[in-house]
Design an enzyme around this catalytic site. Structure first.
Site, PDB file in Angstrom:
ATOM      1  N   ASN A  87     -64.629 -16.627 -15.473  1.00 40.97           N
ATOM      2  CA  ASN A  87     -65.136 -17.974 -15.259  1.00 40.97           C
ATOM      3  C   ASN A  87     -64.371 -19.004 -16.091  1.00 40.97           C
ATOM      4  OD1 ASN A  87     -66.912 -20.068 -14.421  1.00 40.97           O
ATOM      5  ND2 ASN A  87     -68.586 -18.581 -14.284  1.00 40.97           N
ATOM      6  N   HIS A 117     -55.998 -12.764 -39.228  1.00 38.36           N
ATOM      7  CA  HIS A 117     -55.264 -12.912 -40.479  1.00 38.36           C
ATOM      8  C   HIS A 117     -55.892 -12.003 -41.531  1.00 38.36           C
ATOM      9  CE1 HIS A 117     -53.338 -16.388 -38.687  1.00 38.36           C
ATOM     10  NE2 HIS A 117     -54.535 -16.777 -38.301  1.00 38.36           N
ATOM     11  N   LYS A 166     -67.411  -4.979 -33.472  1.00 42.29           N
ATOM     12  CA  LYS A 166     -67.189  -3.533 -33.457  1.00 42.29           C
ATOM     13  C   LYS A 166     -67.368  -3.027 -32.032  1.00 42.29           C
ATOM     14  CE  LYS A 166     -71.873  -2.393 -34.858  1.00 42.29           C
ATOM     15  NZ  LYS A 166     -72.722  -1.741 -35.830  1.00 42.29           N
ATOM     16  N   LYS A 183     -80.422  -2.917 -25.979  1.00 40.94           N
ATOM     17  CA  LYS A 183     -81.039  -2.182 -24.878  1.00 40.94           C
ATOM     18  C   LYS A 183     -80.034  -1.181 -24.324  1.00 40.94           C
ATOM     19  CE  LYS A 183     -83.462  -2.833 -20.535  1.00 40.94           C
ATOM     20  NZ  LYS A 183     -83.972  -3.784 -19.557  1.00 40.94           N
TER      21      LYS A 183
END
Length: 190
Positions: A87, A117, A166, A183
């Site tokens: 989008n 960085h 992560k 969920k």
């Protein structure tokens, strides 16, 4: 130095702004910028696909659509599969590679960031990169940010506004800052 700056970055090297090869990054970015202006200005889907192919080195599949405007600094490091919809106002910082597998949905104002960085203030004026991988059938909600080194698993959903720092497992919904599993998606829904 037998490797160019892009190969060095891809191999995990941190490259300082003062590095003699650093200017190659700017030159590469200018080429993408020139073509990106054309991409964002055209309304013809075939022409958009052709321009994307020139920027990235790989043609854009006819089943994939990248809505304008899109912002990408180094399109040659972006790989986009089939049957994808991206989008408006997606930003891709791509030197670390961005791989988007088939059947992915990406909402408006999403940030895919494969560059960063070092934390150490003495080294902060350097660039380090890690790939962002969006696996098959994932959905990235509006204004989410995917940070360097993150893989979003198959069928997973990243909630709107989430910051993902992560890896996201397959078949889950993550949300929040930083994103956490909120969920599990049942096998009947996959």
């Amino acid at each position: 130095m037998s490797q160019n700056v892009f190969e060095r970055l891809q191999s995990g090297e941190i490259v300082a702004f003062s590095d003699p090869q650093y200017n190659q990054i700017g030159e590469s970015g200018l080429r993408t910028s020139e073509l990106l202006i054309q991409y964002n200005a055209t309304f013809e889907p075939d022409k958009m696909r052709r321009i994307w192919g020139e920027m990235s080195g790989e043609p854009l599949d006819p089943t994939t659509y990248i809505q304008k405007p899109v912002f990408v600094n180094h399109a040659g490091f972006v790989r986009v599969g089939k049957n994808i919809y991206i989008n408006h106002a997606c930003t891709m910082l791509a030197l670390g590679k961005i791989i988007i597998e088939d059947d992915v949905l990406i909402g408006p104002k999403v940030n895919l960031i494969s560059e960063g960085h070092p934390v150490d203030p003495a080294k902060r004026k350097a660039l380090e990169v890690k790939p962002v991988i969006i696996k098959r059938n994932a959905w990235i909600g509006a204004a989410a940010t995917i940070l360097p080194g993150v893989t979003v698993g198959e069928n997973s959903i990243v909630a709107a506004g989430a910051v993902v720092n992560k890896d996201v497992p397959d078949n889950v919904i993550v949300g929040g800052i930083p994103a956490k599993v909120i969920k599990y998606i049942s096998e009947e829904n996959v």
